[in-house]
Design an enzyme around this catalytic site. Structure first.
Site, PDB file in Angstrom:
ATOM      1  N   SER A   1     -59.454  20.075  30.828  1.00 23.24           N
ATOM      2  CA  SER A   1     -60.066  18.743  30.723  1.00 23.24           C
ATOM      3  C   SER A   1     -59.460  17.978  29.560  1.00 23.24           C
ATOM      4  O   SER A   1     -59.452  18.457  28.428  1.00 23.24           O
ATOM      5  CB  SER A   1     -61.581  18.877  30.526  1.00 23.24           C
ATOM      6  OG  SER A   1     -62.191  19.462  31.655  1.00 23.24           O
TER       7      SER A   1
ATOM      8  N   GLU B   1     -60.273  15.770  24.421  1.00 23.72           N
ATOM      9  CA  GLU B   1     -60.790  17.135  24.339  1.00 23.72           C
ATOM     10  C   GLU B   1     -59.650  18.100  24.063  1.00 23.72           C
ATOM     11  O   GLU B   1     -59.815  19.113  23.394  1.00 23.72           O
ATOM     12  CB  GLU B   1     -61.505  17.519  25.636  1.00 23.72           C
ATOM     13  CG  GLU B   1     -62.193  18.875  25.577  1.00 23.72           C
ATOM     14  CD  GLU B   1     -63.118  19.121  26.746  1.00 23.72           C
ATOM     15  OE1 GLU B   1     -63.227  20.297  27.153  1.00 23.72           O
ATOM     16  OE2 GLU B   1     -63.738  18.169  27.241  1.00 23.72           O
TER      17      GLU B   1
ATOM     18  N   ARG C   1     -69.253  20.332  22.856  1.00 25.90           N
ATOM     19  CA  ARG C   1     -67.827  20.559  22.577  1.00 25.90           C
ATOM     20  C   ARG C   1     -67.504  20.451  21.085  1.00 25.90           C
ATOM     21  O   ARG C   1     -66.403  20.040  20.704  1.00 25.90           O
ATOM     22  CB  ARG C   1     -66.947  19.589  23.382  1.00 25.90           C
ATOM     23  CG  ARG C   1     -67.163  19.659  24.890  1.00 25.90           C
ATOM     24  CD  ARG C   1     -66.828  21.038  25.457  1.00 25.90           C
ATOM     25  NE  ARG C   1     -67.144  21.089  26.888  1.00 25.90           N
ATOM     26  CZ  ARG C   1     -68.274  21.572  27.393  1.00 25.90           C
ATOM     27  NH1 ARG C   1     -69.212  22.055  26.577  1.00 25.90           N
ATOM     28  NH2 ARG C   1     -68.480  21.597  28.686  1.00 25.90           N
TER      29      ARG C   1
END
Length: 318
Positions: A229, A299, A180
């Site tokens: 998320s 995130e 990520r």
């Protein structure tokens, strides 16, 4: 709140901008949470050259923010100072396929639509995108992934425009993708990704993507106003399990809620403010840290300013 009209400061150079420019523009409808204040100036460039021209002439002291599809983003209630850029239209959503299964796709193409269209052409390797509710530009920035696959697995090149209006051709090494994360400079605005797929059977790929979609429908609050998320998974742990074990399943704060279906999703139940959502997220992080010693990190990208006299102090730095 209303910002100063930036266009009144810019002069005649904006006459040659071919895209759309709107002052004090409501961007909440362009985000999945549907909350937040306005953009001081909202820009939809006509194409890559238009974007480069605009950035080249934009005064260097004006901040720039890119919002993509707004699926993994929270816009704070005070709005976003400077210029907010959103790529859209044919110039940023086209797909080109070469004989060697090299695929070029614009950064504004939604991941799910890309997966569907490329599968119809018998190109495999992208079914995981069927479960990611963002656009290709965001996938490049976040190294988006699901079901054991990531963006970097198929990527062979990308293009981006920097804050000075310079266009860059990038290699995977330039992007330096991790979990990520992306090592490309924060001011790069991605305009195109180039992948290499493999030959596949369209019908088999359709079934594969159907399974990905079914999993998402069964396990995530896909019909709610959410931002995807919320927290990154800590090493060796699942963020949803940590949130669940901290007792937050279904927990509400103002108009915000921790999803009862998947506890790594925050939801706008209908009348939430950005403040409600961010406060709830910080409450969750604090409790998980208190109970386990594990730090959850956002995130979801949070942008903009708080309203006057409002401040949410995070218990961690990110």
């Amino acid at each position: 709140m209303a910002f100063e009209d930036l266009l009144s400061r810019f002069g005649d150079w904006t006459d040659d901008v071919r895209g759309r420019l709107n002052s004090n523009f409501d961007i909440a409808p362009y985000t999945w949470f549907r909350v937040g204040g306005p953009a001081q100036l909202f820009f939809n460039p006509a194409d890559e050259a238009d974007l480069a021209y605009f950035l080249k002439h934009l005064p260097s002291d004006i901040p720039v923010t890119v919002i993509g599809l707004g699926s993994n983003m929270l816009v704070r209630d005070g709005g976003v100072e400077g210029v907010v850029i959103r790529l859209s239209g044919k110039a940023f959503t086209s797909i080109e396929v070469e004989d060697d299964l090299t695929v070029s796709v614009g950064a504004a193409m939604p991941d799910m639509r890309f997966a569907t269209q490329i599968a119809k052409q018998g190109i495999a390797g992208f079914s995981f995108y069927k479960g990611i509710p963002g656009a290709i530009g965001g996938a490049l920035r976040m190294n988006a992934g699901a079901h054991g696959a990531e963006t970097k697995d198929r990527l062979i090149a990308a293009r981006a425009v920097d804050r000075a209006g310079v266009i860059h051709d990038l290699t995977p090494d330039d992007l330096g993708h991790g979990y990520r994360t992306c090592a490309a400079p924060a001011d790069y605005i991605f305009t195109k990704a180039i992948y290499r797929g493999e030959a596949g059977d369209p019908e088999a790929l359709k079934v594969e993507m159907g399974e990905v979609s079914a999993y998402r429908e069964d396990n995530q609050p896909t019909k709610e106003r959410t931002g995807g998320s919320t927290f990154k998974n800590p090493d060796g742990k699942s963020a949803w399990r940590l949130v669940d074990e901290a007792g937050f399943r279904g927990f509400e704060l103002g108009g915000a809620q921790v999803s009862a279906k998947h506890t790594n999703f925050l939801i706008n139940t209908g009348d939430a403010t950005a403040q409600d959502i961010e406060r709830l997220g910080e409450m969750v992080r604090g409790k998980v840290r208190e109970m386990t010693g594990i730090s959850l990190h956002w995130e979801i990208k949070r942008i903009g300013s708080f309203e006057d006299d409002v401040q949410i102090v995070p218990f961690l730095d990110s």
